[in-house]
Design an enzyme around this catalytic site. Sequence first.
Site, PDB file in Angstrom:
ATOM      1  N   TYR A 101      -4.296   4.865  -7.312  1.00 18.89           N
ATOM      2  CA  TYR A 101      -3.904   4.290  -5.948  1.00 18.89           C
ATOM      3  C   TYR A 101      -5.387   4.075  -5.375  1.00 18.89           C
ATOM      4  CZ  TYR A 101       1.020   5.833  -6.295  1.00 18.89           C
ATOM      5  OH  TYR A 101       2.418   6.207  -6.686  1.00 18.89           O
TER       6      TYR A 101
HETATM    7  N1  LIG Z   1       6.373   5.071  -9.892  1.00 21.43           N
HETATM    8  C1  LIG Z   1       5.788   5.708  -9.086  1.00 21.43           C
HETATM    9  O1  LIG Z   1       5.011   6.890  -9.501  1.00 21.43           O
HETATM   10  C2  LIG Z   1       5.729   5.490  -7.881  1.00 21.43           C
HETATM   11  C3  LIG Z   1       6.330   4.277  -7.607  1.00 21.43           C
HETATM   12  C4  LIG Z   1       6.208   3.692  -6.041  1.00 21.43           C
HETATM   13  C5  LIG Z   1       5.769   4.739  -5.113  1.00 21.43           C
HETATM   14  N2  LIG Z   1       5.343   5.902  -5.418  1.00 21.43           N
HETATM   15  C6  LIG Z   1       5.041   6.788  -4.396  1.00 21.43           C
HETATM   16  O2  LIG Z   1       6.221   7.106  -3.659  1.00 21.43           O
HETATM   17  C7  LIG Z   1       5.710   6.795  -2.241  1.00 21.43           C
HETATM   18  C8  LIG Z   1       6.857   6.175  -1.424  1.00 21.43           C
HETATM   19  O3  LIG Z   1       6.832   4.812  -2.145  1.00 21.43           O
HETATM   20  P1  LIG Z   1       7.877   3.849  -1.637  1.00 21.43           P
HETATM   21  O4  LIG Z   1       8.268   2.850  -2.701  1.00 21.43           O
HETATM   22  O5  LIG Z   1       9.156   4.461  -0.949  1.00 21.43           O
HETATM   23  O6  LIG Z   1       7.169   2.961  -0.680  1.00 21.43           O
HETATM   24  P2  LIG Z   1       6.130   3.347   0.672  1.00 21.43           P
HETATM   25  O7  LIG Z   1       4.927   3.697  -0.051  1.00 21.43           O
HETATM   26  O8  LIG Z   1       6.825   4.513   1.278  1.00 21.43           O
HETATM   27  O9  LIG Z   1       5.996   2.154   1.410  1.00 21.43           O
HETATM   28  C9  LIG Z   1       7.128   1.747   2.245  1.00 21.43           C
HETATM   29  C10 LIG Z   1       6.755   0.266   2.786  1.00 21.43           C
HETATM   30  O10 LIG Z   1       7.778  -0.069   3.892  1.00 21.43           O
HETATM   31  C11 LIG Z   1       6.943  -0.471   4.992  1.00 21.43           C
HETATM   32  N3  LIG Z   1       7.458   0.499   6.226  1.00 21.43           N
HETATM   33  C12 LIG Z   1       7.484   1.840   6.259  1.00 21.43           C
HETATM   34  N4  LIG Z   1       7.954   2.171   7.290  1.00 21.43           N
HETATM   35  C13 LIG Z   1       8.348   1.202   7.992  1.00 21.43           C
HETATM   36  C14 LIG Z   1       9.011   1.014   9.355  1.00 21.43           C
HETATM   37  N5  LIG Z   1       9.442   2.007  10.060  1.00 21.43           N
HETATM   38  N6  LIG Z   1       9.128  -0.329   9.820  1.00 21.43           N
HETATM   39  C15 LIG Z   1       8.781  -1.448   8.993  1.00 21.43           C
HETATM   40  N7  LIG Z   1       8.316  -1.313   7.642  1.00 21.43           N
HETATM   41  C16 LIG Z   1       7.962  -0.119   7.347  1.00 21.43           C
HETATM   42  C17 LIG Z   1       5.640  -0.209   4.759  1.00 21.43           C
HETATM   43  O11 LIG Z   1       4.593  -1.047   5.410  1.00 21.43           O
HETATM   44  P3  LIG Z   1       3.816  -0.613   6.582  1.00 21.43           P
HETATM   45  O12 LIG Z   1       2.504  -0.183   5.931  1.00 21.43           O
HETATM   46  O13 LIG Z   1       3.648  -1.722   7.439  1.00 21.43           O
HETATM   47  O14 LIG Z   1       4.263   0.469   7.344  1.00 21.43           O
HETATM   48  C18 LIG Z   1       5.353  -0.300   3.484  1.00 21.43           C
HETATM   49  O15 LIG Z   1       4.995  -1.438   2.732  1.00 21.43           O
HETATM   50  C19 LIG Z   1       4.467   5.866  -2.621  1.00 21.43           C
HETATM   51  O16 LIG Z   1       3.648   5.982  -1.284  1.00 21.43           O
HETATM   52  C20 LIG Z   1       3.827   6.570  -3.706  1.00 21.43           C
HETATM   53  O17 LIG Z   1       3.107   7.838  -3.264  1.00 21.43           O
HETATM   54  C21 LIG Z   1       5.374   6.487  -6.921  1.00 21.43           C
END
Ligand SMILES: NC(=O)c1ccc[n+]([C@@H]2O[C@H](COP(=O)([O-])OP(=O)(O)OC[C@H]3O[C@@H](n4cnc5c(N)ncnc54)[C@H](OP(=O)(O)O)[C@@H]3O)[C@@H](O)[C@H]2O)c1
Length: 314
Positions: free
Chosen positions: A59
């Site tokens: 990352y």
């Molecule tokens: N296979 C894997 O190991 C894997 C894959 C994916 C993720 N992960 C891990 O899991 C974590 C969570 O991943 P996730 O897939 O759930 O995605 P995330 O990292 O939580 O990203 C969420 C997305 O939604 C947007 N967002 C968040 N809050 C918002 C709000 N209140 N209003 C509007 N837009 C919003 C964010 O953009 P803004 O920046 O504009 O808020 C971001 O683009 C990651 O950060 C990572 O650490 C692991």
Amino acid sequence: MEYTTLGKTGLEVSVAGLGCGGPSRLGMRDDPQSANHAIALVKQALDLGVNFIDTAQNYGTEPIVGKAIAGVPRDRVIISTKKTLPAEDHPDPAAEVVKGLEQSLKQIGTDYIDIYHLHGVEPKGYEFAKNRLLPAMRRLKEQGKICFIGVTEGFVPDPSHVMLQESLQENLWDVVMVGFSLLNPSARKTVLPLTQKNGVGTLNMFAVRRALSQPTRLKELCAELIAKGAIRKEALDPSDPLGFVLKMSNAPSLPEAAYRFCRHEPGVDVVLTGTGNPEHLKENIAAILKPPLPETVLQRLEKLFDGLDNLTGN
Ligand SMILES: NC(=O)c1ccc[n+]([C@@H]2O[C@H](COP(=O)([O-])OP(=O)(O)OC[C@H]3O[C@@H](n4cnc5c(N)ncnc54)[C@H](OP(=O)(O)O)[C@@H]3O)[C@@H](O)[C@H]2O)c1
């Protein structure tokens, strides 16, 4: 903040965890020069009571986490990071695991990792991960360099959790990370019963991606599902497909509803939220601490999306 026990690890973790990857990577994906902003986001999360921080070798945010936690007593924060899988024809994949761990320790500035995962294991890579990489992780655990061993699924190529279902039968992991959202709650039937049965700590990713944060994307996705016959046309209003969720609950936004949906799912220990935006971080943590959505809303969502196990929410 509320805290819970992360399965058999016994770790006391905040129910909201900071995701330092995902589409935003703490804002570093769009602006790799924004390290100070990213460090401030991690500190903001800590100030809000978050003690669970998830990052990964690939990352680019391990050094950010390291700088943000410098000065915080090490036992106050739970660090989860991940090893990118080496190629299956790598001459010494176990040595790659050791090298990756040593790099992560250095980048984060710590002498142990609380949870070290194999990152994004797909069904086709599962045997390799189990036979060639897991033994190396076990040795690192014996040496005290990692406390617990985890795996994260590759949710985009494997949205119906084939890898996790198989590996949870073999009970190999202390912790797993699974994709789960109101658009694809299939883990409720196939993964969460197994994690609960075996006390496997469970981290929730993909609670909110594009479809639940960008109204245009949601409309497009629902139109696609209707066109394919996956959702009945009469089941929702194509101009505002999930408007009913907000009308029938007190949630002011879909991201809030989506985080509340995940937070109250039995078997989910930590809901991960990643963002580059400090306001989103504050709102999302507040959302994770709010009560469940009303039962009527949950039932209607179940009717709509329960049979769908191929959506990622992107
Ligand atoms: N296979 C894997 O190991 C894997 C894959 C994916 C993720 N992960 C891990 O899991 C974590 C969570 O991943 P996730 O897939 O759930 O995605 P995330 O990292 O939580 O990203 C969420 C997305 O939604 C947007 N967002 C968040 N809050 C918002 C709000 N209140 N209003 C509007 N837009 C919003 C964010 O953009 P803004 O920046 O504009 O808020 C971001 O683009 C990651 O950060 C990572 O650490 C692991």
